[in-house]
Design a protein around this motif. Structure first.
Motif, PDB file in Angstrom:
ATOM      1  N   LEU A  22       0.836  -1.199   0.000  1.00  0.00           N
ATOM      2  CA  LEU A  22       0.000   0.000   0.000  1.00  0.00           C
ATOM      3  C   LEU A  22       0.871   1.250   0.000  1.00  0.00           C
ATOM      4  O   LEU A  22       0.603   2.213  -0.733  1.00  0.00           O
ATOM      5  CB  LEU A  22      -0.925  -0.003   1.217  1.00  0.00           C
ATOM      6  N   GLY A  23       1.938   1.251   0.790  1.00  0.00           N
ATOM      7  CA  GLY A  23       2.823   2.416   0.845  1.00  0.00           C
ATOM      8  C   GLY A  23       3.546   2.667  -0.463  1.00  0.00           C
ATOM      9  O   GLY A  23       3.646   3.812  -0.928  1.00  0.00           O
ATOM     10  N   VAL A  24       4.033   1.591  -1.094  1.00  0.00           N
ATOM     11  CA  VAL A  24       4.748   1.743  -2.369  1.00  0.00           C
ATOM     12  C   VAL A  24       3.794   2.230  -3.458  1.00  0.00           C
ATOM     13  O   VAL A  24       4.113   3.160  -4.208  1.00  0.00           O
ATOM     14  CB  VAL A  24       5.421   0.411  -2.765  1.00  0.00           C
ATOM     15  N   GLY A  68      -1.814   2.534  10.285  1.00  0.00           N
ATOM     16  CA  GLY A  68      -1.574   3.973  10.210  1.00  0.00           C
ATOM     17  C   GLY A  68      -0.146   4.333  10.586  1.00  0.00           C
ATOM     18  O   GLY A  68       0.510   5.130   9.907  1.00  0.00           O
ATOM     19  N   GLY A  69       0.350   3.740  11.660  1.00  0.00           N
ATOM     20  CA  GLY A  69       1.735   3.986  12.049  1.00  0.00           C
ATOM     21  C   GLY A  69       2.717   3.468  11.015  1.00  0.00           C
ATOM     22  O   GLY A  69       3.737   4.108  10.720  1.00  0.00           O
ATOM     23  N   GLY A  70       2.408   2.313  10.466  1.00  0.00           N
ATOM     24  CA  GLY A  70       3.274   1.753   9.419  1.00  0.00           C
ATOM     25  C   GLY A  70       3.292   2.626   8.179  1.00  0.00           C
ATOM     26  O   GLY A  70       4.350   2.830   7.568  1.00  0.00           O
ATOM     27  N   GLN A  71       2.146   3.148   7.788  1.00  0.00           N
ATOM     28  CA  GLN A  71       2.091   4.020   6.614  1.00  0.00           C
ATOM     29  C   GLN A  71       2.854   5.329   6.856  1.00  0.00           C
ATOM     30  O   GLN A  71       3.526   5.827   5.956  1.00  0.00           O
ATOM     31  CB  GLN A  71       0.639   4.321   6.232  1.00  0.00           C
ATOM     32  N   ALA A  72       2.758   5.863   8.066  1.00  0.00           N
ATOM     33  CA  ALA A  72       3.513   7.080   8.382  1.00  0.00           C
ATOM     34  C   ALA A  72       5.015   6.812   8.328  1.00  0.00           C
ATOM     35  O   ALA A  72       5.780   7.613   7.769  1.00  0.00           O
ATOM     36  CB  ALA A  72       3.105   7.608   9.758  1.00  0.00           C
ATOM     37  N   ALA A  73       5.441   5.677   8.891  1.00  0.00           N
ATOM     38  CA  ALA A  73       6.865   5.328   8.869  1.00  0.00           C
ATOM     39  C   ALA A  73       7.345   5.073   7.440  1.00  0.00           C
ATOM     40  O   ALA A  73       8.445   5.512   7.058  1.00  0.00           O
ATOM     41  CB  ALA A  73       7.108   4.099   9.740  1.00  0.00           C
ATOM     42  N   MET A 106      -5.899  11.050   1.201  1.00  0.00           N
ATOM     43  CA  MET A 106      -5.788   9.807   0.426  1.00  0.00           C
ATOM     44  C   MET A 106      -5.177   8.697   1.274  1.00  0.00           C
ATOM     45  O   MET A 106      -5.650   7.557   1.265  1.00  0.00           O
ATOM     46  CB  MET A 106      -4.933  10.039  -0.827  1.00  0.00           C
ATOM     47  N   HIS A 107      -4.106   9.019   2.018  1.00  0.00           N
ATOM     48  CA  HIS A 107      -3.500   8.027   2.909  1.00  0.00           C
ATOM     49  C   HIS A 107      -4.517   7.558   3.959  1.00  0.00           C
ATOM     50  O   HIS A 107      -4.599   6.371   4.267  1.00  0.00           O
ATOM     51  CB  HIS A 107      -2.266   8.609   3.623  1.00  0.00           C
ATOM     52  N   GLY A 108      -5.265   8.494   4.507  1.00  0.00           N
ATOM     53  CA  GLY A 108      -6.246   8.142   5.534  1.00  0.00           C
ATOM     54  C   GLY A 108      -7.307   7.189   5.021  1.00  0.00           C
ATOM     55  O   GLY A 108      -7.623   6.188   5.666  1.00  0.00           O
ATOM     56  N   TRP A 109      -7.868   7.495   3.845  1.00  0.00           N
ATOM     57  CA  TRP A 109      -8.887   6.602   3.281  1.00  0.00           C
ATOM     58  C   TRP A 109      -8.299   5.232   2.957  1.00  0.00           C
ATOM     59  O   TRP A 109      -8.928   4.200   3.204  1.00  0.00           O
ATOM     60  CB  TRP A 109      -9.494   7.222   2.023  1.00  0.00           C
ATOM     61  N   LEU A 113      -9.736   1.829   4.785  1.00  0.00           N
ATOM     62  CA  LEU A 113     -10.311   0.745   3.989  1.00  0.00           C
ATOM     63  C   LEU A 113      -9.470  -0.532   4.073  1.00  0.00           C
ATOM     64  O   LEU A 113     -10.009  -1.631   4.184  1.00  0.00           O
ATOM     65  CB  LEU A 113     -10.461   1.190   2.534  1.00  0.00           C
ATOM     66  N   THR A 114      -8.165  -0.393   4.039  1.00  0.00           N
ATOM     67  CA  THR A 114      -7.297  -1.564   4.143  1.00  0.00           C
ATOM     68  C   THR A 114      -7.372  -2.177   5.538  1.00  0.00           C
ATOM     69  O   THR A 114      -7.358  -3.403   5.684  1.00  0.00           O
ATOM     70  CB  THR A 114      -5.847  -1.184   3.804  1.00  0.00           C
ATOM     71  N   ALA A 115      -7.479  -1.356   6.558  1.00  0.00           N
ATOM     72  CA  ALA A 115      -7.603  -1.891   7.923  1.00  0.00           C
ATOM     73  C   ALA A 115      -8.909  -2.650   8.096  1.00  0.00           C
ATOM     74  O   ALA A 115      -8.940  -3.707   8.737  1.00  0.00           O
ATOM     75  CB  ALA A 115      -7.506  -0.756   8.939  1.00  0.00           C
ATOM     76  N   LEU A 116      -9.996  -2.134   7.532  1.00  0.00           N
ATOM     77  CA  LEU A 116     -11.268  -2.863   7.605  1.00  0.00           C
ATOM     78  C   LEU A 116     -11.173  -4.195   6.870  1.00  0.00           C
ATOM     79  O   LEU A 116     -11.680  -5.217   7.343  1.00  0.00           O
ATOM     80  CB  LEU A 116     -12.398  -2.014   7.032  1.00  0.00           C
TER      81      LEU A 116
END
Length: 190
Positions: A22-24, A68-73, A106-109, A113-116
């Motif tokens: 997701l991050g890439v 969320g923490g992983g995406q921020a990192a 965009m990151h938040g959505w 969605l991925t967490a759900l």
């Protein structure tokens, strides 16, 4: 429920693949570039975040905070290791305040969605494991059946007759009893 180390490694690997993927994808979609080394570092980072919490079932809140923490990192890692240079930097989301708000939205959505999605998969996995454990646990542990205990539950129709149980989704309505075939009414006692 007893969790083996290979199961924990598999769960952490699945989370790391989803989180780093997701991050890439988000970083490349926003106009950035990602090198193979930074993608591998992001995968290792996400794996390290997930491994300590894979010992038991996790809910939406835990998965959402980890993702969320992983995406921020990962965002910080990709911003440091893959800087945007030249005129491409003008179109990159880091170039202004409005773009930063859009990027965070965009990151938040994507994270929500991925967490759900991951939480639903987590619930399904643990439900399946509980069901398999209940069914196969005594067999795998070698617990003997009590002597004289039937292997199958007795049928409602008596020996030799088919089981007459209703399905869960069948509605029972009031009304006259169902009609019996003519040949059964000729047999005494039925």
């Amino acid at each position: 429920m007893f969790v083996t180390s290979s199961f924990r490694l598999a769960r952490a690997s699945a989370f790391a693949a989803v989180c780093s993927g997701l991050g890439v994808v988000a970083h490349v979609f926003a106009g950035g570039t990602v090198t193979a080394a930074s993608a591998a570092g992001g995968l290792a980072l996400a794996f390290g975040i997930a491994l300590p919490v894979t010992g038991r079932e996790r809910g939406v809140r835990t998965i959402l905070s980890l993702l969320g923490g992983g995406q921020a990192a990962l965002h910080m890692l990709f911003a440091v290791t893959c800087p945007v240079v030249g005129h491409a930097g003008a179109a990159h989301p880091h170039s202004g305040l409005l773009a930063d708000v859009a990027m965070l939205t965009m990151h938040g959505w994507a994270v929500v969605l991925t967490a759900l999605w991951l939480a639903r998969g987590e619930a399904l996995l643990w439900s399946l494991l509980r069901r398999l454990g209940a069914r196969l646990g005594p067999v795998l542990l070698g617990e003997p059946c009590p002597a004289g205990a039937p292997l199958l539950p007795p049928s409602q129709g008596g020996p030799g007759l088919p089981r007459l149980s209703a399905l869960r989704h069948v509605l029972h309505r009031r009304g006259p009893p169902p009609r019996r075939p003519v040949f059964l009414s000729l047999v005494p006692g039925l």
